[in-house]
Motif scaffolding. Structure first.
Motif, short mmCIF file in Angstrom:
data_model
loop_
_atom_site.label_atom_id
_atom_site.label_comp_id
_atom_site.label_asym_id
_atom_site.label_seq_id
_atom_site.Cartn_x
_atom_site.Cartn_y
_atom_site.Cartn_z
N LYS A 33 0.84 -1.24 -0.09
CA LYS A 33 0.00 -0.12 -0.05
C LYS A 33 0.79 1.18 -0.16
O LYS A 33 1.92 1.45 0.79
N LEU A 36 5.02 2.93 -5.16
CA LEU A 36 5.20 3.07 -6.76
C LEU A 36 6.21 2.26 -7.06
O LEU A 36 7.35 2.75 -6.66
N LEU A 159 -8.49 5.96 -11.41
CA LEU A 159 -8.45 5.84 -10.05
C LEU A 159 -10.05 6.01 -9.66
O LEU A 159 -10.23 5.76 -8.49
N ILE A 166 -2.77 0.15 -9.31
CA ILE A 166 -2.70 0.75 -10.59
C ILE A 166 -1.51 0.05 -11.41
O ILE A 166 -0.53 0.05 -10.97
N GLU A 190 -0.97 10.56 -5.97
CA GLU A 190 -2.36 9.77 -5.82
C GLU A 190 -1.97 8.49 -5.16
O GLU A 190 -3.02 8.10 -4.18
N VAL A 191 -1.13 7.59 -5.45
CA VAL A 191 -1.08 6.38 -4.92
C VAL A 191 -0.73 6.39 -3.53
O VAL A 191 -1.41 5.85 -2.81
N LYS A 192 0.02 7.73 -3.02
CA LYS A 192 0.47 7.57 -1.50
C LYS A 192 -0.93 8.23 -0.82
O LYS A 192 -1.27 7.56 0.05
N LYS A 196 -2.94 3.59 -2.55
CA LYS A 196 -2.94 2.60 -3.74
C LYS A 196 -1.55 1.60 -3.83
O LYS A 196 -0.61 2.20 -3.43
N ALA A 198 1.09 0.54 -6.98
CA ALA A 198 1.21 0.92 -8.39
C ALA A 198 2.49 0.22 -9.19
O ALA A 198 3.47 0.43 -8.45
#
Length: 232
Positions: A33, A36, A159, A166, A190-192, A196, A198
């Motif tokens: 989680k 990237l 997203l 992702i 956005e991932v953090k 998410k 990625a």
């Protein structure tokens, strides 16, 4: 379990009998989680096959893919389709936006396919487009956008259904250095911020410093790059 994605001893080959070409050989990967991960490697090294298997588009010959603690080994075709719609977001090198849909509609169609409430979908679309700096373009068609704007919309679309993971396939390939850095920086943020995981396949070494880890896929083997070789 903090791992959003696990590849467990994945092997894959093409062809029959003596003409088999092994493109992945006992590949292992864990992505957590907020992480990237970049995957680099020469052309023909199996990166596309790797991404297709990790993204539940292709079933490996050996090994298993585990997403959010669930092995995909026994999933039916329908279950895999639902998984791709709800748990996985894809970003492609040319954005792959639908030419006859406006920016906002690109996102809303994903929500509709997943059965999301219309009011919730409208709010989520507006929030994502605002955060990615393209809310003022929500009524524009893809041909009216710059390359960087198209990729920002592609990130927002990926997203939209709140996926766990992702996958990005060469997202900076059609962008200059500044726009490519901008797009990957936004993806990393956005991932953090959304928690998410990625995985980005890329040839663009200029964006590797934005990634948490860099892995090299070569001759079917996945290895981690030493951080000293990335930053110096």
């Amino acid at each position: 379990m903090t791992d959003k994605l696990v590849l467990d001893r994945i092997s894959h080959s093409y062809g029959d009998g003596d003409t088999q070409l092994k493109v992945l050989n006992q590949v292992n990967l864990q992505v957590q989680k907020g992480e990237l991960v970049a995957v680099i490697g020469p052309s023909g090294s199996g990166k596309s096959t790797f991404l297709s298997i990790a993204g539940a588009l292709l079933t490996p010959k050996e090994g298993q893919v585990i997403i959010e603690g669930e092995s995909l080994s026994d999933y039916t075709a329908h279950q895999l389709e639902q998984l791709r719609l709800n748990q996985i977001g894809f970003i492609f090198q040319s954005a792959n936006l639908i030419p006859y849909l406006k920016v906002e509609e690109q996102l809303l169609i994903m929500a509709r396919l997943a059965g999301m409430d219309k009011r919730k979908a409208m709010g989520r679309a507006k929030d994502l487009l605002t955060r990615l700096g393209v809310e003022h373009r929500r009524k524009s068609y893809p041909h009216q956008l710059s390359g960087g704007e198209r990729q920002r919309v592609a990130i927002a679309r990926a997203l939209m259904n709140d996926p766990a993971i992702i996958f990005a396939d060469e997202p900076t390939a059609s962008l200059d250095a500044a726009r490519g850095h901008d797009v990957v920086s936004m993806l990393a943020h956005e991932v953090k911020s959304e928690g998410k995981a990625a995985v980005m396949v890329t040839h663009d070494e200029r964006v590797l410093s934005l990634c948490d880890r860099v892995l090299r896929l070569e001759s079917g083997i996945l290895t981690e790059e030493a951080s000293s070789t990335l930053h110096g």
